[in-house]
Design an enzyme around this catalytic site. Structure first.
Site, PDB file in Angstrom:
ATOM      1  N   ASP A 164      46.813  40.795  40.493  1.00 58.98           N
ATOM      2  CA  ASP A 164      45.396  40.411  40.534  1.00 58.98           C
ATOM      3  C   ASP A 164      44.534  41.558  41.063  1.00 58.98           C
ATOM      4  O   ASP A 164      43.475  41.875  40.507  1.00 58.98           O
ATOM      5  CB  ASP A 164      45.202  39.201  41.443  1.00 58.98           C
ATOM      6  CG  ASP A 164      45.460  37.882  40.739  1.00 58.98           C
ATOM      7  OD1 ASP A 164      45.268  37.814  39.519  1.00 58.98           O
ATOM      8  OD2 ASP A 164      45.851  36.917  41.414  1.00 58.98           O
ATOM      9  N   LEU A 165      44.977  42.149  42.159  1.00 60.55           N
ATOM     10  CA  LEU A 165      44.181  43.197  42.799  1.00 60.55           C
ATOM     11  C   LEU A 165      44.114  44.452  41.937  1.00 60.55           C
ATOM     12  O   LEU A 165      43.059  45.072  41.809  1.00 60.55           O
ATOM     13  CB  LEU A 165      44.758  43.518  44.172  1.00 60.55           C
ATOM     14  CG  LEU A 165      44.693  42.352  45.175  1.00 60.55           C
ATOM     15  CD1 LEU A 165      45.475  42.677  46.429  1.00 60.55           C
ATOM     16  CD2 LEU A 165      43.244  42.031  45.521  1.00 60.55           C
TER      17      LEU A 165
END
Length: 406
Positions: A164-165
């Site tokens: 996600d990051l």
């Protein structure tokens, strides 16, 4: 906070981590980021961790420095307003970040019909449109099967949402790149970034794919650093540290601090190798090296080791809980990236601005997340040009809401 993207307006329609992270980074570089949510909050508005009053610390962390518009996205009129915002006219706009499905009311073709030069970055799960989140993609690429200790066969999911990051940062980079291209050719673009492709590409870039295609998956190694010398060690005072010696200087300094040069030299002579010359040899023979270092660490406390480690350039870090890390001056306390600010949850605590530092530019203070719907009227008036009477009608019809539903 910096002003590198001052004058850019980005509209964000997203939830969870990757999309909001993209908008956060853009806002911290000076872009005006306008986030729209459903009235009452989207699926991540109450996500844990929560403050004492039930407000999401997660939501206010990922949405710092943004503006908030609350719409009734369950109704056609509310979805129409969201689409108008995403494709709003003006030289400063035409940039949209979302994780809404490829098809639907925010499909690129529908938005581009309103604004042909629109740049849209769309975060996805799988590239074919099937749903996925960080944890399910992570299991699919195999990392949980090589994480954990070798005597425990259970898969271990990493608690950090790494894909996600990475995807959020990649989306910000892709958006700015597409906007740069638009300045040259005037064209709009949709950039689709599936978590699955982010994970697969990263695994290939790091050599994991090529390694597995050569005939074997990497085994579990606990905290051993693959391909070099590194592991956790227990000290005389019961503390644990993570120790890594990759460069020749780090390797030499570590031996000097612990006084194990003669033992390591004897092992080199026995094996006919030079550990200083090849970090891979330190990994290959770690089973013989670790006992030497384990015994040496067991005779030292952290108070003894910390100052000499720093003096000799040894690469290490303490194992410490987050509550203790909060007072670490290298991380939070005293770090100029952070400032103590008041948040919508009612709590006051350190918040970061942009993580990078630009020595030539003055760093602005970080700004808190908005209250849900705090900027609804302002955005409808300034971005969409709606008169006060129309905004009042939308409120009366329950299609939009201000802060706290007003």
């Amino acid at each position: 906070m910096y002003d590198l993207l001052k004058g850019l307006r980005v509209v964000e329609g997203s939830a969870f981590v990757a999309g909001p992270t993209c908008g956060l980074y853009l806002a911290q570089l000076g872009a005006e980021v306008i986030r729209f949510d459903n009235i009452g909050g989207g699926p991540d508005f109450r996500r844990w961790p929560l403050s004492e009053n039930g407000a999401s610390l997660y939501w206010e962390g990922l949405n710092k420095a943004k503006k908030s518009v609350a719409l009734d996205l369950s109704r056609p009129e509310g979805r129409e307003l969201a689409a108008r915002l995403a494709a709003a006219p003006g030289e400063a706009g035409g940039a949209f970040v979302t994780n809404f499905p490829v098809e639907g009311f925010l499909a690129y073709e529908k938005l581009a019909a309103r604004r042909p030069d629109l740049v849209c970055v769309r975060v996805m799960g799988w590239a074919d449109g099937r749903p996925a989140v960080d944890y399910t993609v992570n299991s699919a690429v195999g990392l949980p099967l090589i994480t954990g200790h070798p005597d425990d066969p259970r898969p271990v999911n990493h608690v950090l949402a790494a894909w996600d990051l990475l995807t959020g940062a990649y989306a910000a980079f892709a958006l700015v790149s597409a906007l740069s291209a638009r300045q040259r050719d005037g064209q709009g673009r949709e950039v689709r970034i599936p978590l699955s492709d982010m994970a697969a590409s990263t695994m290939a870039n790091l050599g994991f794919l090529a390694e597995s295609l050569a005939g074997a998956d990497r085994p579990r190694m606990g905290n051993d650093l693959y391909g070099a010398f590194g592991r956790d060690f227990r000290l005389a005072d019961g503390r644990r540290i993570m120790l890594v010696a990759i460069t020749p200087r780090q390797w030499k300094g570590l031996q000097q601090v612990l006084g194990v040069e003669s033992e390591v030299a004897a092992l080199e002579a026995e094996l006919g190798v030079s550990f200083a010359a090849d970090e891979g040899l330190r990994f290959e023979h770690r089973g013989r090296l670790f006992p030497i270092f384990e015994a040496a660490f067991a005779r030292k406390s952290l108070d003894e080791l910390a100052p000499v480690f720093e003096a000799e350039g040894v690469c290490w870090g303490p194992y410490q809980p987050m509550s203790q890390a909060a007072s670490d001056p290298r991380l939070f306390a005293g770090n100029p990236v952070f400032a103590e600010i008041a948040h919508p949850s009612g709590r006051t605590y350190p918040a970061p601005g942009f993580a990078a530092t630009i020595p030539q530019d003055a760093r602005g203070a970080p700004r808190a997340a908005p209250r849900l719907g705090e900027h609804t009227d302002e955005v409808l008036a300034e971005v969409l040009g709606l008169p006060g009477t129309e905004i009042a009608r939308l409120h009366d019809a329950g299609l939009v809401a201000g802060p706290e539903g007003r």
